[in-house]
Design a protein around this motif. Structure first.
Motif, mmCIF file in Angstrom:
data_model
loop_
_atom_site.group_PDB
_atom_site.id
_atom_site.type_symbol
_atom_site.label_atom_id
_atom_site.label_comp_id
_atom_site.label_asym_id
_atom_site.label_seq_id
_atom_site.Cartn_x
_atom_site.Cartn_y
_atom_site.Cartn_z
ATOM 1 N N GLU A 12 0.822 -1.197 0.000
ATOM 2 C CA GLU A 12 0.000 0.000 0.000
ATOM 3 C C GLU A 12 0.860 1.252 0.000
ATOM 4 N N LEU A 13 1.964 1.179 0.693
ATOM 5 C CA LEU A 13 2.841 2.348 0.800
ATOM 6 C C LEU A 13 3.367 2.793 -0.560
ATOM 7 N N VAL A 14 3.654 1.855 -1.420
ATOM 8 C CA VAL A 14 4.168 2.250 -2.726
ATOM 9 C C VAL A 14 3.113 2.149 -3.824
ATOM 10 N N GLY A 15 1.926 1.652 -3.450
ATOM 11 C CA GLY A 15 0.853 1.638 -4.433
ATOM 12 C C GLY A 15 0.896 0.501 -5.429
ATOM 13 N N HIS A 52 10.470 1.376 -4.142
ATOM 14 C CA HIS A 52 9.985 2.651 -4.654
ATOM 15 C C HIS A 52 10.632 2.990 -5.987
ATOM 16 N N VAL A 55 9.144 0.866 -8.736
ATOM 17 C CA VAL A 55 7.828 1.361 -9.136
ATOM 18 C C VAL A 55 7.953 2.595 -10.013
ATOM 19 N N ARG B 118 7.596 10.145 1.753
ATOM 20 C CA ARG B 118 7.731 10.081 0.312
ATOM 21 C C ARG B 118 6.365 9.830 -0.315
ATOM 22 N N ARG B 119 5.619 8.968 0.315
ATOM 23 C CA ARG B 119 4.292 8.662 -0.187
ATOM 24 C C ARG B 119 3.398 9.887 -0.098
ATOM 25 N N GLN B 124 0.596 9.759 -5.319
ATOM 26 C CA GLN B 124 0.306 9.075 -6.572
ATOM 27 C C GLN B 124 -1.175 8.731 -6.720
ATOM 28 N N ASP B 125 -1.876 8.671 -5.595
ATOM 29 C CA ASP B 125 -3.320 8.509 -5.707
ATOM 30 C C ASP B 125 -3.927 9.763 -6.301
#
Lengths: 254, 254
Positions: A12-15, A52, A55, B118-119, B124-125
DNA sequence: GTGAACCCTGACGTCACGTCGGGGTCAAAT
DNA sequence: ATTTGACCCCGACGTGACGTCAGGGTTCAC
């Protein structure tokens, strides 16, 4: 510092999905630093940093294999590189935008482009894929300078650049068609035009540098036009003309 | 007009492989207008136009299925749409560039970001995938206006926008934590702040429009933050507060 | 101590093609 | 008139980057 993340937390942290992390683990792209005694994957901060990056590069369309290579390079400035890639990508899309706008303008004027013209103007060979270009050019000073300069180009700049280059290339194709030898003064003059074009639009390019670049023309790589498509033997011809021109210049200097 | 292109000619013209054309034919995405009596595929200019569009949308990462849907839409202005997609994509990458630059600055200052930060900053959402957003929002006036406005935002604008929104969201999360009812005046005031934020940064947004958008919050879609991740029940809470706020305003006007 | 929420490892499915293999077609050169 | 080489067909299997079950263990809060 010492906090570890479970798969889902990391995901979830990096999507990305959990499955993706499983996959990256399997192929060895991003391995969790350690495991719980029950076998649960535990990602450290370092793992997350790596993840990260993966990604990020993936977002820009690189394959996982390429990404692995890039990340394997110890001593590479990732932030700087990512920046370059982004800038290149943005200018790529801006070039596309230019085309769209031109087509919109053409449409407004009641003109429709033929497929061939569209290809001309689109120049998709021209705006080459950044990472591939990087592999061809390495980390050379020229590449970096090219990136920096082109990043600031407007749509009009690109337009002008392309037109100038097309003019020179046209004359080169004509020369090779005439049977003019590559060592002829006319061919050398055209090579000189090519050099000045590069020097003006992309990066500093003296005669020695240009001779160094000549091989790229001969190998007929993607980075420029496919010269041999314009006229048979043109790629080699351009190479020879550039070398002759560089030679000529040296003898007048020495 | 009546010239037809063979597979390889068509393929080269748009920059794809012959196999790709076979594939597109097989799945019915781009079918050659006719065939030679030997069964050779013959692409007309119209086929090429369609193919060109497919290639364009694919370049932007859409799946072939999506592309088929888009192209099925008779009466859609493709050039306009392509322009929008490009602009969205560019601003997406520019936002990423901002992040990179901020990290570079942080690094220069000797600070390292945690993964969580960083998130945060990456958001990015936030910079949602354009076509998905389009499916959620349709061709609404609001969507178009949003695209137009955000296209011109600088890195600083985005930064400010995100910070403001984060502040409002924080207060909302607090309110739901306190047990403040969504119909409370404090909740309604926060909903009003949300409305003004949208009106200021994205598109005109009066109370009626805002009520119309409320459902998007409740459905907790990707387009914004995942509200329920911030506080349980927050997505529904925001929805209710917005509706209450719109109601309140109406009664003071009528 | 028992759900609900997570985790594991196979293993098969999918999408958008790449890559053969075997065989027909076409225009030019012999 | 045939041969050569470039081009075309279709079928089928391979691949990369995951998605999607299935079957089973783990953790933690109530």
């Amino acid at each position: 510092m010492a906090d570890d993340y479970t798969v889902s937390a990391a995901a979830e942290l990096v999507g990305v999905s959990v499955r993706t992390l499983h996959h990256y683990d399997q192929i060895g792209l991003v391995r969790p630093g350690n495991r719980s005694n029950a076998g649960y994957r535990l990602y450290s901060d370092a793992d997350l940093r790596r993840l990260h990056r993966v990604v990020f590069y993936r977002e820009l369309g690189l394959e996982l294999g390429e990404i692995a290579e890039i990340l394997a390079d110890r001593d590479v400035d990732h932030l700087g590189r990512q920046r370059e890639l982004l800038v290149a990508r943005i200018s790529h899309y801006e070039a596309m935008l230019t085309v769209i706008d031109r087509e919109l303008a053409a449409r407004a004027a009641g003109i429709a482009l033929t497929p061939r013209e569209r290809r001309e103007v689109f120049g998709q060979d021209f705006v080459a894929h950044a990472e591939q270009a990087r592999r061809e050019w390495g980390d050379s000073k020229e590449f970096v300078q090219r990136q920096q300069r082109t990043a600031t180009y407007t749509q009009d700049d690109w337009q002008r650049l392309r037109e100038e280059l097309a003019a020179i290339n046209g004359k080169l194709a004509e020369a090779v068609g005439d049977g003019t030898p590559a060592t002829d003064i006319k061919a050398m003059d055209l090579a000189e035009e090519l050099r000045l074009h590069t020097d003006r639009w992309f990066h500093d390019c003296d005669h020695d540098t240009h001779r160094g670049l000549a091989v790229h023309y001969k190998e007929n790589r993607r980075s420029g036009r496919n010269y041999d498509d314009m006229a048979p033997g043109l790629s080699r011809y351009v190479h020879d003309a550039i070398v002759a021109n560089a030679e000529r210049h040296r003898s007048t200097v020495d």
